[in-house]
Write a protein that holds these residues in place. Sequence first.
Motif, short mmCIF file in Angstrom:
data_model
loop_
_atom_site.label_atom_id
_atom_site.label_comp_id
_atom_site.label_asym_id
_atom_site.label_seq_id
_atom_site.Cartn_x
_atom_site.Cartn_y
_atom_site.Cartn_z
N LEU A 30 15.76 -15.05 47.77
CA LEU A 30 14.85 -16.20 47.69
C LEU A 30 14.45 -16.71 49.08
O LEU A 30 13.38 -17.28 49.24
CB LEU A 30 15.52 -17.33 46.90
N GLN B 111 16.25 -6.25 47.95
CA GLN B 111 16.14 -5.68 46.61
C GLN B 111 17.05 -4.47 46.48
O GLN B 111 17.66 -4.25 45.43
CB GLN B 111 14.69 -5.29 46.30
N PHE C 233 12.19 -12.79 41.36
CA PHE C 233 12.62 -12.83 39.96
C PHE C 233 11.90 -11.77 39.14
O PHE C 233 12.52 -11.10 38.30
CB PHE C 233 12.37 -14.21 39.34
N VAL D 167 22.08 -21.67 44.45
CA VAL D 167 22.14 -20.57 43.47
C VAL D 167 23.54 -20.52 42.85
O VAL D 167 23.69 -20.31 41.64
CB VAL D 167 21.81 -19.22 44.14
N ASN E 171 20.53 -5.80 46.06
CA ASN E 171 20.70 -6.37 44.72
C ASN E 171 20.85 -5.28 43.67
O ASN E 171 21.70 -5.38 42.77
CB ASN E 171 19.51 -7.27 44.38
N VAL F 24 13.58 -8.51 39.84
CA VAL F 24 14.91 -8.45 39.22
C VAL F 24 14.78 -8.21 37.72
O VAL F 24 15.50 -7.38 37.14
CB VAL F 24 15.69 -9.75 39.50
N THR G 255 21.26 -13.37 45.67
CA THR G 255 20.08 -14.08 45.15
C THR G 255 19.55 -15.08 46.17
O THR G 255 18.33 -15.20 46.36
CB THR G 255 20.41 -14.80 43.83
N ALA H 92 19.77 -14.83 35.49
CA ALA H 92 19.09 -15.00 36.79
C ALA H 92 17.95 -16.02 36.74
O ALA H 92 17.60 -16.60 37.76
CB ALA H 92 18.55 -13.66 37.26
N MET I 30 16.35 -18.50 39.87
CA MET I 30 15.25 -17.84 40.57
C MET I 30 13.88 -18.42 40.23
O MET I 30 12.89 -18.11 40.90
CB MET I 30 15.28 -16.34 40.29
N ASN J 196 23.86 -4.54 41.17
CA ASN J 196 23.64 -4.49 39.72
C ASN J 196 24.11 -3.18 39.12
O ASN J 196 24.68 -3.15 38.02
CB ASN J 196 22.16 -4.70 39.39
N GLY K 226 26.62 -12.83 43.23
CA GLY K 226 25.24 -13.14 42.85
C GLY K 226 24.62 -14.24 43.70
O GLY K 226 23.45 -14.18 44.05
#
Length: 320
Positions: free
Chosen positions: A105, A118, A179, A269, A121, A182, A101, A234, A238, A125, A97
């Motif tokens: 960012l 994305q 964020f 993070v 991620n 997400v 993340t 998160a 974030m 996920n 993560g």
Amino acid sequence: MAVSTFDIDAPRWDQSTFMGRLKHFFNITDCTTALLPDSRLDEAKLLVESCRAGSIPPGTTEEQLHYAKKLYDSAFHPDTGDRMNLIGRMSFQVPGGMAITGAMLQFYRTVPAVVFWQWVNQSFNALVNYTNRNAASPITPKQIGVAYVTATGTALATAVGLNLYTKKAPPLVARWVPFAAVAAANCVNIPMMRQQEILNGIAVTDENGNKLGHSKKAARKGITQVVISRITMAAPGMIILPIIMQRLEKYKFMQRITYLHGPIQVMMVGVFLVFMVPAACSLFPQRCSMAVSKLEPELRDSIMSRYGESVQHVYFNKGL
């Protein structure tokens, strides 16, 4: 001190309280366990299973049994007992993560970068959601594919749409776009990945683990709690980290080391996730409960006809 009898499945900490669950999840989300070889994990599983069978190897201490259970809980699925893939384990949430993340960012300004990170991620996920599903409700490869495409599409549409919309907004607003993407994707990814539970119900038991039936209402409750936990996990990093970075970037020393902004965000993070992964997992009990009176009429009547007033609540694994 060696022990001859030991209840390996008895909670080490009180699971009915947040602090008890927090200690438990700090224990099993320890990212150092992700570095252990499969052979060491299999040894821990063998010791746990031996203890359950009432055959504790001579000379085994209580500390060794606790550590074996820690490894077992961190690496093996609670429903099937199968070893989970490394990336999908909660013990991998911090290293996995923090890298993803931190990158989201840092690389939020251009559409190609937003799309790529994305996608990375949501792939991460999807694997985590599948790994930590309630295994009593099987899901087909087609359903996994649909869930993955839908969640990824939601994340990309949200991220790209907001990225374009915030071009004229204050810089901080643009930093919060990852964020929003997400959070939106979690609201889609988790229910889609666990759609079988929503459509057919989740297996519910009595206090002693005796199966009572399947409940769609219980499934919705469990999945909603997982969505809330994931977004909570998160949120601090974030939301707060962009504020910190925006202020730090005003200093000249930060302007001279722009190439380190990415690694700095990844590390920061990580600091957030070390605390937020166990905290978010602890928001709700893993073994979720629901009053019989709140179940579907058919299941409620079935339980009442078989057990009368002796069963007041049903229990189920809500997943992570």
